[in-house]
Design a protein around this motif. Sequence first.
Motif, short mmCIF file in Angstrom:
data_model
loop_
_atom_site.label_atom_id
_atom_site.label_comp_id
_atom_site.label_asym_id
_atom_site.label_seq_id
_atom_site.Cartn_x
_atom_site.Cartn_y
_atom_site.Cartn_z
N SER A 1 -1.97 -4.37 -10.48
CA SER A 1 -3.04 -3.76 -9.96
C SER A 1 -3.89 -4.37 -8.75
O SER A 1 -4.40 -3.84 -7.63
N GLY A 2 -3.67 -5.75 -8.48
CA GLY A 2 -4.08 -6.56 -7.56
C GLY A 2 -2.92 -6.45 -6.07
O GLY A 2 -3.40 -6.65 -4.85
N GLU A 3 -1.86 -6.04 -6.51
CA GLU A 3 -0.69 -6.21 -5.47
C GLU A 3 -0.27 -4.78 -5.05
O GLU A 3 0.18 -4.90 -3.81
N VAL A 4 -0.45 -3.90 -5.65
CA VAL A 4 0.11 -2.41 -5.15
C VAL A 4 -1.24 -1.42 -5.39
O VAL A 4 -1.70 -1.24 -6.41
N VAL A 5 -1.36 -0.81 -4.26
CA VAL A 5 -2.42 -0.21 -4.16
C VAL A 5 -1.97 1.40 -3.84
O VAL A 5 -1.10 1.54 -2.89
N LEU A 6 -2.36 2.40 -4.51
CA LEU A 6 -1.84 3.60 -4.25
C LEU A 6 -2.86 4.62 -3.90
O LEU A 6 -4.27 4.55 -4.33
N ASN A 7 -2.48 5.42 -2.99
CA ASN A 7 -3.29 6.59 -2.59
C ASN A 7 -2.46 8.07 -2.28
O ASN A 7 -1.42 7.84 -1.87
N HIS B 1 0.90 -1.22 -0.05
CA HIS B 1 -0.12 -0.09 -0.10
C HIS B 1 0.99 1.46 -0.05
O HIS B 1 1.71 1.38 0.85
N VAL B 2 0.97 2.08 -1.16
CA VAL B 2 1.61 3.28 -1.36
C VAL B 2 1.00 4.58 -1.25
O VAL B 2 -0.07 4.57 -1.54
N PHE B 3 1.45 5.32 -0.23
CA PHE B 3 1.01 6.56 0.04
C PHE B 3 1.90 7.72 -0.47
O PHE B 3 3.25 7.78 -0.12
#
Length: 102
Positions: A46-52, A7-9
Motif C-alpha cells: 500500500s505504500g509502494e503502489v498507488v492506484l487511481n 502510480h497506476v492509472f
Amino acid sequence: MVQPKYHVFICTSCRINGQQKGYCFQQGSTSLVQAFMQEIEDRDLSGEVVLNNTGCFGICEKGPVVVVYPEGVWYKNVAQEDVGRIFDEHFEGGKPVKDLMI
C-alpha cells in the motif's frame, strides 16, 4: 506525504458527470481496479503502489488500458488474470510485462 514507487492509472470510462460507460467499463475495468486493490493488500504494497481510476485515454480499442508511472508504461487489453503477472514481473521484478505493452 506518501512517495509511492509506482502510480497506476486504470481507465474505468468515468465521465465528468460521474457516469461510467464506455469500452473499458464494458470490458470489466471496474473489476480490474478491485483486482489491483486486492493484490496491493495481499502483497502489503500500500505504500509502494498507488492506484487511481481514470476517464478515457482515447485508445478504447486497446482497453482496458492501464498506465504505470514513473516509467510511463502503457498496458493494453488487461484482464484480471494479468494483474498477478504485472505485480510479479513489473512491480516486484522491475521489468514491464512486454506482451501487454502498447
